[in-house]
Write a protein that holds these residues in place. Structure first.
Motif, PDB file in Angstrom:
ATOM      1  N   GLY A 271       0.809  -1.218   0.000  1.00  0.00           N
ATOM      2  CA  GLY A 271       0.000   0.000   0.000  1.00  0.00           C
ATOM      3  C   GLY A 271       0.837   1.259   0.000  1.00  0.00           C
ATOM      4  O   GLY A 271       0.449   2.286   0.551  1.00  0.00           O
ATOM      5  N   TRP A 272       2.005   1.174  -0.577  1.00  0.00           N
ATOM      6  CA  TRP A 272       2.904   2.335  -0.619  1.00  0.00           C
ATOM      7  C   TRP A 272       2.882   2.944  -2.014  1.00  0.00           C
ATOM      8  O   TRP A 272       2.646   2.242  -2.997  1.00  0.00           O
ATOM      9  CB  TRP A 272       4.343   1.914  -0.310  1.00  0.00           C
ATOM     10  CG  TRP A 272       4.567   1.448   1.095  1.00  0.00           C
ATOM     11  CD1 TRP A 272       3.644   1.405   2.112  1.00  0.00           C
ATOM     12  CD2 TRP A 272       5.796   0.949   1.623  1.00  0.00           C
ATOM     13  NE1 TRP A 272       4.226   0.897   3.240  1.00  0.00           N
ATOM     14  CE2 TRP A 272       5.547   0.614   2.966  1.00  0.00           C
ATOM     15  CE3 TRP A 272       7.062   0.751   1.107  1.00  0.00           C
ATOM     16  CZ2 TRP A 272       6.538   0.099   3.798  1.00  0.00           C
ATOM     17  CZ3 TRP A 272       8.055   0.240   1.930  1.00  0.00           C
ATOM     18  CH2 TRP A 272       7.789  -0.082   3.269  1.00  0.00           C
ATOM     19  N   PRO A 273       3.186   4.233  -2.110  1.00  0.00           N
ATOM     20  CA  PRO A 273       3.329   4.810  -3.451  1.00  0.00           C
ATOM     21  C   PRO A 273       4.588   4.301  -4.144  1.00  0.00           C
ATOM     22  O   PRO A 273       5.554   3.916  -3.470  1.00  0.00           O
ATOM     23  CB  PRO A 273       3.412   6.321  -3.207  1.00  0.00           C
ATOM     24  CG  PRO A 273       3.799   6.471  -1.779  1.00  0.00           C
ATOM     25  CD  PRO A 273       3.317   5.250  -1.053  1.00  0.00           C
ATOM     26  N   LEU A 274       4.537   4.311  -5.454  1.00  0.00           N
ATOM     27  CA  LEU A 274       5.671   3.804  -6.231  1.00  0.00           C
ATOM     28  C   LEU A 274       6.113   4.874  -7.222  1.00  0.00           C
ATOM     29  O   LEU A 274       5.296   5.443  -7.942  1.00  0.00           O
ATOM     30  CB  LEU A 274       5.235   2.553  -6.995  1.00  0.00           C
ATOM     31  CG  LEU A 274       6.240   2.036  -8.031  1.00  0.00           C
ATOM     32  CD1 LEU A 274       7.406   1.361  -7.350  1.00  0.00           C
ATOM     33  CD2 LEU A 274       5.575   1.072  -8.998  1.00  0.00           C
ATOM     34  N   ILE A 275       7.406   5.136  -7.220  1.00  0.00           N
ATOM     35  CA  ILE A 275       7.982   6.063  -8.197  1.00  0.00           C
ATOM     36  C   ILE A 275       8.670   5.222  -9.269  1.00  0.00           C
ATOM     37  O   ILE A 275       9.461   4.348  -8.950  1.00  0.00           O
ATOM     38  CB  ILE A 275       9.041   6.968  -7.533  1.00  0.00           C
ATOM     39  CG1 ILE A 275       8.447   7.743  -6.368  1.00  0.00           C
ATOM     40  CG2 ILE A 275       9.671   7.899  -8.565  1.00  0.00           C
ATOM     41  CD1 ILE A 275       7.603   8.895  -6.756  1.00  0.00           C
ATOM     42  N   VAL A 276       8.360   5.503 -10.491  1.00  0.00           N
ATOM     43  CA  VAL A 276       8.977   4.742 -11.586  1.00  0.00           C
ATOM     44  C   VAL A 276      10.098   5.571 -12.198  1.00  0.00           C
ATOM     45  O   VAL A 276       9.914   6.754 -12.472  1.00  0.00           O
ATOM     46  CB  VAL A 276       7.915   4.414 -12.653  1.00  0.00           C
ATOM     47  CG1 VAL A 276       8.556   3.753 -13.853  1.00  0.00           C
ATOM     48  CG2 VAL A 276       6.860   3.508 -12.053  1.00  0.00           C
ATOM     49  N   GLY A 277      11.251   4.958 -12.374  1.00  0.00           N
ATOM     50  CA  GLY A 277      12.368   5.656 -13.022  1.00  0.00           C
ATOM     51  C   GLY A 277      12.960   6.745 -12.160  1.00  0.00           C
ATOM     52  O   GLY A 277      13.159   7.863 -12.621  1.00  0.00           O
ATOM     53  N   LEU A 278      13.256   6.400 -10.917  1.00  0.00           N
ATOM     54  CA  LEU A 278      13.868   7.379 -10.021  1.00  0.00           C
ATOM     55  C   LEU A 278      15.289   7.688 -10.502  1.00  0.00           C
ATOM     56  O   LEU A 278      16.083   6.787 -10.730  1.00  0.00           O
ATOM     57  CB  LEU A 278      13.904   6.810  -8.603  1.00  0.00           C
ATOM     58  CG  LEU A 278      14.526   7.695  -7.523  1.00  0.00           C
ATOM     59  CD1 LEU A 278      13.647   8.883  -7.254  1.00  0.00           C
ATOM     60  CD2 LEU A 278      14.709   6.907  -6.236  1.00  0.00           C
ATOM     61  N   ALA A 279      15.586   8.982 -10.642  1.00  0.00           N
ATOM     62  CA  ALA A 279      16.930   9.354 -11.091  1.00  0.00           C
ATOM     63  C   ALA A 279      17.749   9.934  -9.947  1.00  0.00           C
ATOM     64  O   ALA A 279      18.955   9.752  -9.885  1.00  0.00           O
ATOM     65  CB  ALA A 279      16.841  10.377 -12.215  1.00  0.00           C
ATOM     66  N   GLN A 280      17.075  10.632  -9.045  1.00  0.00           N
ATOM     67  CA  GLN A 280      17.819  11.317  -8.000  1.00  0.00           C
ATOM     68  C   GLN A 280      16.862  11.663  -6.885  1.00  0.00           C
ATOM     69  O   GLN A 280      15.704  12.010  -7.138  1.00  0.00           O
ATOM     70  CB  GLN A 280      18.413  12.600  -8.600  1.00  0.00           C
ATOM     71  CG  GLN A 280      19.431  13.291  -7.730  1.00  0.00           C
ATOM     72  CD  GLN A 280      19.764  14.670  -8.284  1.00  0.00           C
ATOM     73  OE1 GLN A 280      19.683  14.911  -9.484  1.00  0.00           O
ATOM     74  NE2 GLN A 280      20.135  15.578  -7.414  1.00  0.00           N
ATOM     75  N   VAL A 281      17.341  11.555  -5.646  1.00  0.00           N
ATOM     76  CA  VAL A 281      16.533  12.002  -4.520  1.00  0.00           C
ATOM     77  C   VAL A 281      17.082  13.356  -4.112  1.00  0.00           C
ATOM     78  O   VAL A 281      18.244  13.476  -3.733  1.00  0.00           O
ATOM     79  CB  VAL A 281      16.608  11.004  -3.349  1.00  0.00           C
ATOM     80  CG1 VAL A 281      15.843  11.545  -2.150  1.00  0.00           C
ATOM     81  CG2 VAL A 281      16.024   9.667  -3.765  1.00  0.00           C
TER      82      VAL A 281
END
Lengths: 256, 406, 647
Positions: A116-126
């Motif tokens: 039930g967590w959000p998902l980021i696709v294609g993370l490049a940098q935090v």
């Protein structure tokens, strides 16, 4: 406050030889994790602990690698989900797609759904993590970036836009520790109906000419093939040449 | 072009004016005439035309006669309309709609959907937000559902999944087809499948008899499986629809969508410095080689054009450019749509590296070099002068555009 | 007065020298253990010094003669001075002998002084400029002091003024020569050098031998460091070797990376290692710095990591391992060993192989070739040649080791040419085909000993299965590794470079050769064939057989300049002011030759990378294949024809 980052890794396969290696994108997930959390990064694998390739992740300077012991063909989803929840992960990084097996790239999506967590696709940098909210850059095609705001905890997949993984060194790889965790094994139902076979080369699409008459067919056969021989401007002034180039660039939409 | 035959007074005037430089070209080509002895003479060399490969072609249909066929009878063929009044089932397609239009990937996907729909099924395309496409009919869309609303603006994957679930509830389609692409379809399809708890078939490149084959792993293997409900198909998964027309009947969602608080917030695109884009991904590369003498000017031009800089091996070896900018077999294999090569003669390794580029522009002093053979547009001349002219032209263009906008 | 002062001075200096020697020896002992024949080495030392070392020094006649005079003069004078002035054996004969010795030393010192008046850039300045004067002071003082002993002058000649002057001279002389010798003065080279020769890590190099293969790391020993991180991780005799450096700068003059402006100077590197073993900074270094790196900013001690303290990583990665420095070094110091030892640490422990290094190593592990090509394509170049596979034949005379050039389109031409030669000579040969792997050369030079050993042991396992008389290869790097470095893993084979093999074929008359047509030709000696394996003659012999008169470059034979392609240098790619292959191409252009014959795929690739117009580059095998006369039968094996029956 440091963030609790966990990177998920799998066994990859070299694109030309097919030999086992550290998976390219998973290694990037580890690299990104190391940049975010340094020594505190946890790296997790579900599968066979005796796979020698796992050591190549340790060679990136990890003291431990946690392995949820599973035979091949078992469903990694529930055990990973349980582990991540228990470990209190705030950021979970993983490659977009496995290099072996089905490689559907579904695992992060199913895991996000499961947790039930959000998902980021294609993370490049935090960019920043502040008060339970992260600002991250998402990679888009052609090197473009999009800024997203997401609540912790979240899952993120990385692709080839993430930082290049550091070299795996022999010394740390030999010294690093593989920590085994025993988990329940659940059979993966996909492989009941599916079969893996060596990749067939895909047929190149032919230019199919649907001609109603012989004349049309003739026209199609004699029409100028695209790309054969370009336009050469010789003996023109620099200005004319520049105009011609600019015209093409504008037509192609790269100069706006 | 209109089919009405019109007079061209200028051409007629040139044909009459023997002093006009184009006079000869405007003379009707005499194909046969009466010889001095009363025998009909034919100019056999005048028959036909030169084809693209330099081979003479004779087209006896009369449709094409050298350059004479100025007015092509471009008859718009009215394709037969494929009508489905009462669809037995639906095949839903969610095209990427890059730039508001169907991409070729979308068309392939619609072709596949059409194949799956057969005679009784209808292809339902689900489009988010506004679109500019006018050719849904020839692409094979029987029903069109436009999900409008601010919730779907920008990057809103979670909202879109909700929308698709609502569509799923209402139409209960036999299959969902999404493009397995980086421009949104791959992600949306997986999110949607995960929320449906379906295992989609991914990277599918062939569907045959309720079996589908998709690439697996790193491309070394294929996975064959029975056709699942959600299919993420690769490029060229099927032939696009080409010989039928479809109704494109608009349909609507009967329920209103529940809005949920998005957990991922889109803060918009980030301005990316073209110089920082990795070479392999860059769309527009401006590359310099041994022929570049004024590197300051080269950098200035790249900045003016907003292009990512590249270099040949020699330019890198000579220290004018960093090693990570090297294009070629031993450097980076680039995929730019437009590649401008300044002063690069085109060693085989370099040409290998730009093999995937769409349009190549060469600026070079040597008209015989290999790069010119590869290029779509070549300008022969001193690079410095051309670059300066290019900067001036770009600036003029930008100013002009601003004035137009104002 | 002198009679009392001299013994005190002498014995004080000697005593201090002994103390210094013990202190120095303790520094060396910080290094790791090494298996050395201590006594045997000491006994062999004089011969090594007078024969092997002299051979190297004698390449420069001036300095050889000068050194013989000075060193011999000094050793004799010192011994005699201790007897005569130290123990007071005021014997006339001894006195005369001492006079003679000090004169000899004086003559040598004068020439040394002349050389130093306008020294070339490679020589270190600083204390080294003082040394000829100290030698003069020593020899003149002892000459004058000994005159009364020999009875030429009265004992109290010159009065106290002269006595005082002489005692100052003697003090200067003995402090430089005895005290300075063990406390870090320029004369340290004599003391450390002698011991270095005795306990050299490659004793096989003496007596005309050759030892060029890198020494393996014992990867099964978990306690041993993987390469050298700190100066104390060197073996003690390596540390001793660094101390032997005379800073003559012959290595600097020969180094291609230094000439190209890359941040490497072998002499400075060795001196930095000396700084490391003793502790301190490089501020006192009086020679040419690493190009682009000022002196005085680096320092370290035996217990601190070398890289980024004492030297920068890019210095180590600039080396092409061409061995020109080792070849030139009159003290027989092993620069390349030290550099690879430090690279091993960077690669195996830190994972810091620069630029494409990491990718290449990963490819080697995953595909057995540095380019990452599909291993199944290893024999594609010979798809139409119908090459016999050793796996089918099981035994053959000649195993043709193809090397990774099989994946390179340019080198495939060479390989095909060589196959043509083999077939023309009807050699019973075979290839390993897909069973072959990279020899491990690049991995090893990049410091990845683990990958090297992986490849080596697998190759050896493959070779064990078959029966062949010798291995022939077109790649000097594979040649060197197979011949000299597989032995440590129980892979002992007779290995030949293709030029050697073709020379043999020509000698035996197995090839029917025409003449090379047209252009004038020069020959570029590959480092791994020449300096590493001493094969200078065979390629030239082959060229002569083609009717080619080689237009030799100034730097040829053992002085050949590297093409820049060795040691993984094109992979680590450290920027300099110019490129090494461009410099080598200038050497080639100087001869006016239109074609340069090479014998190495790396050299071919590097030289062909030079911007045209430039001379053509052809492998020796290509030249031979071009000159083959196909129709006529070879002289050795005339075809036997059945006489046609006549009816």
């Amino acid at each position: 406050m440091t963030t609790n980052v966990i990177s998920l890794v799998s066994i990859g396969a070299h694109p030309t030889s097919g030999r086992a290696r550290r998976a390219e994108q998973d290694a990037r997930a580890v690299e990104l994790g190391l940049q975010m959390a340094g020594d505190k990064l946890q790296v997790l694998h579900a599968g066979n602990i005796n796979e020698p390739t796992l050591r190549s992740y340790l060679g990136m300077g990890l003291p431990h690698l946690h392995v949820l012991e599973q035979p091949s063909g078992a469903d990694a989803l529930p055990v990973l989900g349980d582990y991540l929840r228990e470990a209190g992960a705030q950021v979970v990084l993983t490659g977009s797609q496995a290099e072996t097996g089905e490689g559907s790239g579904m695992l992060p999506f199913l895991l996000a759904e499961h947790l039930g967590w959000p998902l980021i696709v294609g993370l490049a940098q935090v960019e920043s993590i502040d008060g339970g909210v992260a600002h991250v850059l998402q990679a888009l095609p052609r090197g473009q970036r999009r800024r997203l705001k997401v609540r912790l905890p979240f899952l993120a997949t990385v692709d080839n836009a993430a930082p290049k993984p550091r070299q795996s060194a022999y010394g740390p790889a030999q010294r690093g520790e593989l920590a085994a965790h025993e988990v329940e094994v659940e059979e993966d139902e996909l492989f009941t109906g599916a079969s893996l076979q060596p990749a067939k080369p895909r047929p190149k699409r032919l230019k199919v000419i649907k001609a109603k008459s012989g004349a049309d067919r003739m026209k199609a056969a004699t029409a100028k093939a695209s790309g054969g021989g370009g336009q050469v401007l010789k003996g023109v002034s620099a200005e004319e040449g520049a105009q011609a180039i600019l015209k093409l660039l504008i037509e192609e939409g790269v100069v706006r | 072009m209109s089919d009405i035959i019109r007079r061209d007074p200028r051409a007629e005037w040139i044909a009459r004016n023997r002093l006009h430089p184009l006079h000869a070209a405007m003379q009707p080509v005499q194909q046969s005439w009466m010889g001095p002895n009363g025998v009909m003479r034919k100019n056999v060399h005048g028959v036909g035309f030169i084809g693209p490969n330099g081979i003479k072609r004779i087209d006896r249909s009369g449709a094409q006669q050298g350059g004479a066929a100025k007015r092509t009878a471009a008859v718009e063929v009215q394709l037969p309309l494929h009508r489905i009044a009462e669809p037995a089932f639906y095949i839903n397609v969610v095209p990427d709609m890059v730039g508001g239009r169907l991409s070729s990937h979308d068309r392939d996907l619609l072709g596949l959907a059409r194949q799956l729909a057969g005679h009784d099924g209808a292809v339902l395309a689900v489009v988010f937000g506004e679109h500019k496409e006018s050719a849904f009919a020839t692409a094979g869309v029987d029903r069109l559902l436009v999900l409008d609303g601010h919730a779907f603006d920008g990057y809103s994957p979670e909202q879109r999944v909700q929308g698709l679930r609502a569509v799923d509830n209402q139409f209960n389609p036999r299959h969902w087809l999404l493009p397995d692409s980086r421009s949104g379809g791959g992600e949306l399809g997986r999110r949607f499948a995960a929320s449906l708890k379906e295992r989609p078939a991914t990277r599918v490149w062939q569907v045959k008899d309720d079996q589908c084959i998709g690439r697996a792993g790193a491309g070394q293997q294929d996975v064959a499986r029975p056709l699942p409900r959600v299919i993420l198909a690769a490029v060229e998964c099927a032939e696009p629809v080409s010989d039928t027309r479809h109704e494109v009947l608009p349909v609507e969602l009967s329920t209103t969508l529940a809005r949920s608080l998005p957990r991922i917030e889109d803060l918009g695109a980030v301005a990316v410095d073209p110089a920082a884009i990795p070479m392999a991904e860059a769309e527009f590369i401006f590359s310099g080689g041994n022929g570049v003498k004024d590197w300051a000017l080269f950098h200035q031009t790249a900045a003016a054009l907003g292009a990512t800089e590249g270099a040949s091996r020699v330019a890198v070896d000579d220290g004018f450019m960093a090693r990570d900018r090297q294009v070629g077999a031993s450097g980076t294999w680039v995929t730019a749509r437009v590649y401008v090569a300044v002063g690069i003669s085109g060693a085989i390794q370099h040409l290998q590296g730009i093999g995937a580029c769409d349009k190549v522009v060469a600026i070079n002093l040597d008209p015989g070099c290999d790069m010119i053979k590869r290029a779509d547009l070549s300008v022969i001349g001193e690079s410095a002068a051309i670059l300066q002219a290019l900067i001036a032209a770009v600036e003029a263009h930008r100013h002009g555009a601003k004035r137009d906008a104002a | 007065m002198l009679n009392t002062l001299l013994p005190i001075l002498l014995f004080a200096a000697l005593g201090l020298a002994v103390l210094g020697a013990l202190r120095r020896a303790n520094m060396w002992r910080r290094g790791r253990a090494s298996k050395v024949d201590l006594l045997g080495g000491l006994l062999a030392m004089p011969k090594r010094y007078m024969v092997d070392l002299h051979h190297v020094v004698a390449r420069d006649k001036y300095i050889a003669n000068t050194h013989v005079a000075t060193a011999l003069g000094f050793v004799l004078s010192a011994l005699l001075a201790i007897l005569v002035h130290g123990f007071g054996l005021q014997n006339r004969i001894l006195g005369y002998a001492l006079l003679l010795a000090s004169t000899l030393m004086f003559v040598g010192a004068i020439f040394m002084y002349l050389r130093r008046r306008n020294p070339p850039a490679r020589l270190s300045k600083g204390p080294w400029m003082r040394l000829p004067k100290s030698l003069l002071a020593f020899s003149v003082s002892f000459f004058l002091v000994t005159l009364p002993v020999a009875g030429i002058l009265p004992a109290d000649f010159g009065g106290w003024l002269l006595a005082a002057l002489l005692s100052v001279g003697v003090l200067w002389g003995v402090s430089e020569m005895f005290f300075g010798m063990t406390w870090g003065g320029p004369m340290k080279h004599a003391f450390a050098g002698a011991l270095h020769l005795a306990w050299h890590r490659r004793a096989e190099r003496f007596g005309g031998g050759r030892s060029t293969g890198l020494k393996p790391l014992d990867l099964s020993d978990k306690s041993a460091p993987l390469g050298v991180e700190k100066p104390k991780d060197f073996t003690w005799n390596q540390l001793l070797g660094f101390d032997a450096c005379v800073q003559c700068g012959k290595c600097e003059a020969a180094c291609p990376a230094f000439a190209a402006g890359q941040p490497l100077n072998p002499k400075k590197l060795i001196q930095d290692m000396v700084v490391g073993l003793a502790g301190g900074t490089d501020a006192k270094f009086a020679g040419s710095p690493y190009p682009g790196k000022p002196v005085g900013e680096h320092g370290g001690n035996p217990h601190q990591p070398i890289v980024n303290g004492l030297v920068d990583a890019e210095t180590l990665w600039s080396c092409t391992t061409c061995r020109a420095c080792v070849e030139e070094c009159p003290m027989m110091i092993e620069h390349v060993d030290a550099i690879v030892d430090m690279r091993r640490h960077l690669t195996l422990e830190r994972g810091a192989t620069p630029n494409k290094g990491a990718e290449v190593l990963e490819n080697l592990i995953a595909t057995d070739n540095p380019g990452g090509f599909a291993p199944g394509g290893r024999l594609n170049w010979a798809a139409d040649l119908n090459l016999p596979l050793l796996s089918e034949k099981a035994s053959c005379d000649v195993l043709f080791w193809v090397g990774d050039g099989a994946f390179d389109m340019r080198n495939q031409r060479t390989l095909r040419a060589f196959v043509k030669v083999l077939k023309a000579a009807r050699v019973d040969f075979a290839v390993l085909g897909l069973e072959e792997r990279d020899s491990g050369d690049v991995a090893r030079r990049l410091g990845d000993e683990a990958t090297f050993q992986l490849l080596a042991t697998r190759n050896i396992q493959t070779l064990e299965k078959y029966c062949f008389k010798r291995i022939v290869t077109c790649d000097p790097h594979s040649f060197h590794v197979l011949k000299n470095e597989y032995g440590a893993f129980n892979g002992n084979y007779q290995v030949q470079h293709h030029s050697t093999f073709m020379a043999e074929l020509i000698d035996a008359g197995a090839l029917n050769l025409g003449q090379h047509k047209g252009s004038s030709v020069t020959y570029h000696d590959p480092c791994y064939l020449g300096r590493y394996n001493g094969e200078y003659e065979a390629p030239r012999q082959v060229l002569r057989a083609l009717g080619i008169e080689v237009k030799e470059m100034q730097r040829s034979g053992f002085r050949s300049r590297c093409c820049g392609g060795g040691g993984g240098a094109p992979i680590t790619d450290i920027p300099g002011k110019q490129r090494i292959p461009d410099m080598r191409m200038d050497d080639i252009r100087e001869t006016g030759a239109e074609l340069v014959a090479v014998g190495c795929p790396q050299c071919t690739a590097m030289l062909e990378g030079v911007v045209e117009p430039r001379p053509l580059i052809k492998d020796i095998a290509e030249l031979v294949a071009d000159a083959l006369l196909e129709d006529a039968a070879p002289t050795k094996a005339p075809l036997k024809r059945e006489p046609a029956e006549v009816h």
